[in-house]
Design an enzyme around this catalytic site. Structure first.
Site, PDB file in Angstrom:
ATOM      1  N   ARG A 101      16.490   5.121  10.940  1.00 45.63           N
ATOM      2  CA  ARG A 101      17.940   5.271  11.238  1.00 45.63           C
ATOM      3  C   ARG A 101      18.556   4.978  12.621  1.00 45.63           C
ATOM      4  O   ARG A 101      17.839   5.463  13.532  1.00 45.63           O
ATOM      5  CB  ARG A 101      18.445   6.723  10.704  1.00 45.63           C
ATOM      6  CG  ARG A 101      18.313   7.031   9.398  1.00 45.63           C
ATOM      7  CD  ARG A 101      19.407   6.270   8.382  1.00 45.63           C
ATOM      8  NE  ARG A 101      19.475   6.355   6.948  1.00 45.63           N
ATOM      9  CZ  ARG A 101      19.534   5.585   6.249  1.00 45.63           C
ATOM     10  NH1 ARG A 101      19.527   4.348   6.353  1.00 45.63           N
ATOM     11  NH2 ARG A 101      19.725   6.222   4.902  1.00 45.63           N
ATOM     12  N   GLU A 122      27.351   1.135  11.083  1.00 45.89           N
ATOM     13  CA  GLU A 122      27.153  -0.175  10.423  1.00 45.89           C
ATOM     14  C   GLU A 122      28.408  -0.493   9.517  1.00 45.89           C
ATOM     15  O   GLU A 122      28.682   0.306   8.720  1.00 45.89           O
ATOM     16  CB  GLU A 122      25.692  -0.144   9.787  1.00 45.89           C
ATOM     17  CG  GLU A 122      24.473   0.246  10.668  1.00 45.89           C
ATOM     18  CD  GLU A 122      23.172   0.363   9.759  1.00 45.89           C
ATOM     19  OE1 GLU A 122      22.295   0.713  10.365  1.00 45.89           O
ATOM     20  OE2 GLU A 122      23.437   0.366   8.522  1.00 45.89           O
ATOM     21  N   HIS A 125      20.277  -4.092   9.064  1.00 42.28           N
ATOM     22  CA  HIS A 125      19.796  -3.229   8.025  1.00 42.28           C
ATOM     23  C   HIS A 125      19.381  -4.037   6.717  1.00 42.28           C
ATOM     24  O   HIS A 125      19.863  -3.914   5.420  1.00 42.28           O
ATOM     25  CB  HIS A 125      20.915  -2.429   7.767  1.00 42.28           C
ATOM     26  CG  HIS A 125      20.320  -0.801   7.134  1.00 42.28           C
ATOM     27  ND1 HIS A 125      21.110   0.299   7.207  1.00 42.28           N
ATOM     28  CD2 HIS A 125      19.290  -0.676   6.517  1.00 42.28           C
ATOM     29  CE1 HIS A 125      20.151   1.122   6.733  1.00 42.28           C
ATOM     30  NE2 HIS A 125      19.151   0.674   6.146  1.00 42.28           N
TER      31      HIS A 125
END
Length: 321
Positions: free
Chosen positions: A237, A266, A285
């Protein structure tokens, strides 16, 4: 089940072909598509219109849960990270939170080594050179014989350890819940404290959950305890790493490289300070976004939902009441 209205937000589910689409169609849900991850503001606009969520990293806060009642019956998380869901509030309101453990550890571990090798072999420098018609070269480093410290020796951390041993690396792990059998099998040394793993690691790979204790774990104070020139990898994270402190460490050379698949927000703003540093690699991601992993996650998320709605036990539930 034909009247069940489901909000589907995860983009890799939507964009990747596979059996999960057939499972969703066979379930007979009324599916509404949004392109997540959605902020709380958008979730609040949608709240109250759905019987179920199949969510990614959308902000499912207490306010969202309260506004979703009484219609919302279940939340099916696509993935394993639950820090964007207020599980405590869901439990209070007796909303099951289902999730999909064991579906993405292989591909995230592979992505960790993609970041590490790209940094140590100066991959982007070299490909940028040849693609622009040049032949510039700079000298990289081997990873064989180096020490990788793994913070969080769960499913993903273990897969990283297995691959590190295959590369001929020394492996040190830190986890509150230590698997002695696994450590013995793969010759993983246990660090008794975070300070110990910080001090010994040439590479530090983060695979821990985001909690109040791990937020900003990597900061100026902890980086100062690391070897000068450490490389840090983050497929966990973004909030585990304090961005401004990491930028300063990359600029000073205390941290030689930072490879991350996650950021604290994000997608980031265009002027995010990590995006243009030459010794930092940021991927969007996608550590678990492979055809194999997406289908495992998506099928599990749909099966969790259909099992629950049929009155059967789902594959995995994060809360009890």
């Amino acid at each position: 089940m034909s009247s069940t209205r489901v909000l589907l937000t995860t983009t890799s589910f939507q964009d990747t072909p596979g059996r999960h689409h057939d499972l969703m169609a066979a379930a007979g849900f009324e599916v509404v598509i949004e392109r997540g991850p959605l902020p709380e503001s958008r979730m609040l606009e949608l709240a109250g219109e759905f019987d179920a969520f199949i969510c990614g990293d959308d902000a499912i806060t207490r306010a969202v849960i309260e506004k979703s009642l009484p219609r919302l019956k279940v939340i099916s998380k696509y993935g394993i990270g639950l820090d964007k869901i207020d599980v405590k509030s869901a439990t209070e309101y007796k909303i099951p939170v289902l999730f999909t453990p064991g579906v993405n550890h292989t591909t995230v571990a592979e992505h960790t080594f993609l970041l590490l090798l790209a940094l140590e072999k100066n991959f982007y420098f070299h490909t940028d050179s040849t693609r622009s018609g040049g032949w510039k070269r700079t000298t990289g480093h081997e990873i064989m014989g180096k020490t990788i410290g793994i913070v969080g020796l769960g499913r993903i951390g273990k897969e990283v350890a297995i691959r590190a041993r295959a590369f001929g690396m020394e492996v040190v792990g830190y986890d509150l819940y230590w698997d002695e059998k696994f450590a013995a099998q793969y010759n993983v040394k246990r660090a008794s404290t975070l300070d110990e793993i910080f001090a010994c690691s040439d590479y530090l790979s983060l695979h821990t959950n985001l909690t109040p204790e791990t937020q900003d774990m990597i900061c100026t104070a902890s980086i100062a305890k690391m070897k000068k020139g450490v490389i840090i990898l983050n497929c966990a994270r973004g909030e585990i790493v304090h961005t401004e402190d990491m930028v300063a460490a990359l600029q000073s050379g205390q941290v030689a490289g930072y490879g991350t698949d996650v950021l604290e927000v994000e997608p980031p703003q265009a002027d995010h300070p990590l995006l243009n540093l030459p010794n930092c690699i940021v991927t969007p991601h996608i550590g678990s976004r492979t055809h194999e992993s997406v289908q495992r996650q998506a099928c599990c998320a749909v099966e969790n939902l259909t099992l629950f709605l049929a009155g059967q036990k789902p594959h995995a539930q994060a809360n009890t009441f």
